[in-house]
Design a protein around this motif. Sequence first.
Motif, PDB file in Angstrom:
ATOM      1  N   MET A  23      29.165  30.313  41.728  1.00 22.24           N
ATOM      2  CA  MET A  23      29.965  29.319  42.440  1.00 22.24           C
ATOM      3  C   MET A  23      30.361  28.176  41.511  1.00 22.24           C
ATOM      4  O   MET A  23      31.489  27.660  41.585  1.00 22.24           O
ATOM      5  CB  MET A  23      29.195  28.788  43.647  1.00 22.24           C
ATOM      6  N   GLY A  24      29.434  27.776  40.637  1.00 21.90           N
ATOM      7  CA  GLY A  24      29.754  26.714  39.688  1.00 21.90           C
ATOM      8  C   GLY A  24      30.874  27.118  38.747  1.00 21.90           C
ATOM      9  O   GLY A  24      31.787  26.327  38.470  1.00 21.90           O
ATOM     10  N   ALA A 214      40.854  33.171  33.243  1.00 19.98           N
ATOM     11  CA  ALA A 214      40.576  34.417  33.943  1.00 19.98           C
ATOM     12  C   ALA A 214      39.154  34.893  33.678  1.00 19.98           C
ATOM     13  O   ALA A 214      38.486  35.420  34.571  1.00 19.98           O
ATOM     14  CB  ALA A 214      41.580  35.495  33.527  1.00 19.98           C
ATOM     15  N   LEU A 215      38.674  34.702  32.451  1.00 21.34           N
ATOM     16  CA  LEU A 215      37.283  35.053  32.155  1.00 21.34           C
ATOM     17  C   LEU A 215      36.324  34.162  32.938  1.00 21.34           C
ATOM     18  O   LEU A 215      35.303  34.618  33.446  1.00 21.34           O
ATOM     19  CB  LEU A 215      37.022  34.932  30.651  1.00 21.34           C
ATOM     20  N   LEU A 216      36.662  32.868  33.043  1.00 20.46           N
ATOM     21  CA  LEU A 216      35.794  31.934  33.750  1.00 20.46           C
ATOM     22  C   LEU A 216      35.783  32.206  35.241  1.00 20.46           C
ATOM     23  O   LEU A 216      34.763  32.041  35.907  1.00 20.46           O
ATOM     24  CB  LEU A 216      36.255  30.496  33.479  1.00 20.46           C
ATOM     25  N   PRO A 221      31.847  35.074  37.148  1.00 20.75           N
ATOM     26  CA  PRO A 221      31.310  34.987  38.509  1.00 20.75           C
ATOM     27  C   PRO A 221      31.126  36.345  39.170  1.00 20.75           C
ATOM     28  O   PRO A 221      30.127  36.590  39.844  1.00 20.75           O
ATOM     29  CB  PRO A 221      32.350  34.149  39.263  1.00 20.75           C
ATOM     30  N   PHE A 222      32.085  37.254  38.987  1.00 18.70           N
ATOM     31  CA  PHE A 222      31.986  38.557  39.629  1.00 18.70           C
ATOM     32  C   PHE A 222      30.767  39.308  39.113  1.00 18.70           C
ATOM     33  O   PHE A 222      30.037  39.942  39.882  1.00 18.70           O
ATOM     34  CB  PHE A 222      33.266  39.357  39.381  1.00 18.70           C
ATOM     35  N   SER A 223      30.521  39.241  37.802  1.00 20.38           N
ATOM     36  CA  SER A 223      29.348  39.900  37.231  1.00 20.38           C
ATOM     37  C   SER A 223      28.055  39.287  37.776  1.00 20.38           C
ATOM     38  O   SER A 223      27.116  40.004  38.137  1.00 20.38           O
ATOM     39  CB  SER A 223      29.374  39.786  35.703  1.00 20.38           C
ATOM     40  N   LEU A 224      28.020  37.960  37.848  1.00 17.57           N
ATOM     41  CA  LEU A 224      26.829  37.296  38.373  1.00 17.57           C
ATOM     42  C   LEU A 224      26.595  37.652  39.841  1.00 17.57           C
ATOM     43  O   LEU A 224      25.455  37.842  40.270  1.00 17.57           O
ATOM     44  CB  LEU A 224      26.965  35.779  38.207  1.00 17.57           C
ATOM     45  N   GLU A 225      27.681  37.731  40.613  1.00 21.47           N
ATOM     46  CA  GLU A 225      27.541  38.046  42.035  1.00 21.47           C
ATOM     47  C   GLU A 225      27.036  39.464  42.252  1.00 21.47           C
ATOM     48  O   GLU A 225      26.208  39.717  43.135  1.00 21.47           O
ATOM     49  CB  GLU A 225      28.874  37.828  42.753  1.00 21.47           C
ATOM     50  N   GLN A 305      35.631  35.488  45.709  1.00 28.95           N
ATOM     51  CA  GLN A 305      35.274  34.582  44.637  1.00 28.95           C
ATOM     52  C   GLN A 305      35.846  35.042  43.315  1.00 28.95           C
ATOM     53  O   GLN A 305      36.152  34.254  42.442  1.00 28.95           O
ATOM     54  CB  GLN A 305      33.742  34.515  44.509  1.00 28.95           C
ATOM     55  N   SER A 306      35.966  36.373  43.166  1.00 26.04           N
ATOM     56  CA  SER A 306      36.386  36.890  41.867  1.00 26.04           C
ATOM     57  C   SER A 306      37.838  36.575  41.544  1.00 26.04           C
ATOM     58  O   SER A 306      38.250  36.710  40.395  1.00 26.04           O
ATOM     59  CB  SER A 306      36.169  38.410  41.839  1.00 26.04           C
ATOM     60  N   ILE A 307      38.652  36.182  42.541  1.00 23.38           N
ATOM     61  CA  ILE A 307      40.060  35.938  42.248  1.00 23.38           C
ATOM     62  C   ILE A 307      40.524  34.554  42.654  1.00 23.38           C
ATOM     63  O   ILE A 307      41.601  34.126  42.290  1.00 23.38           O
ATOM     64  CB  ILE A 307      40.947  37.006  42.897  1.00 23.38           C
TER      65      ILE A 307
END
Length: 308
Positions: A23-24, A214-216, A221-225, A305-307
Amino acid sequence: MSSTPAPAATSASVGSLMAFAAMGCVQLGLAASIGLAGSLGSEGVAWLRLAWAAVILVAIARPWRMRFTRATLGVCALLGLATAGMTLAFMKAVETIPLGTASALEFMGPLAVAIVQGRGAGRWWALVAAAGVLGLTEPWHGAADLAGVLFALAGAGCWALYVLLTQRAGDAVDGIGALAISMPVAALAATLVVGPEVIGRMDVQVLAIGLALALLLPVIPFSLELLALRRLTTAAFGTLMCLEPAIAMVVGFIFLQQVPRPAAIAGIVLVIVAGIGATRTGRRDPAKLSPTAQDPAATAAAAAQSIR
């Protein structure tokens, strides 16, 4: 005698930290996007992020190796249109209203889905959410820009559609595969809407900044989620995601000098409370679902969240 934490408890703690980190990253990325919008325009930033997100997700998921039915492709295409609408509307909203206010108003979309899918008294959370909206917009003395509020609510409507379509796509295909189809559709739709105005403003430096954004936003976030969802229940994950408007408010305060009014703070708190309550009462029947589509709030957070 010292004791070591139970493995399940430790795993849940790590998962919670991953969810907060995700989320951050999202909110920091949005704050950076707002800064870039000053030179590129909100439409240009939205288009750039969608375009790079499409490239990254297609490269990761390689959808040509997957099999899709015609119906699933149709759902993914509609998902892409909802994605484009949500992203463009949100970037227009944050041009004139604070990041925390826009995030809380847009969260009305998945919250509405959770409330409608709720059971019995769970639907009373709509009143709590409505009180939160009043605090955020303060219609009695016009504290919020009307155009910004309307764009945020339009984004909320697109996010609600996104949740419903993601649930359908998640029942039929792996979530990453669905995004690998929907994201190029979103990028194409954004190109048709705003492309002629923004493509001419692109240069190598802007494209490089767009890749970093786009990486940020999508990748980290998508990988962390995904990692967090391996350690948390969807109910717990969805509850944590309800805290995003508060994180947005803090990021807006620190990085954008957006000082929230007391009524806005109260409104965000009410939206968070309503989100947590609706998440706890709005889950679909797990026996009828694939593991990726069991919780509307978690589905919204894990995919959107990913987009955003």
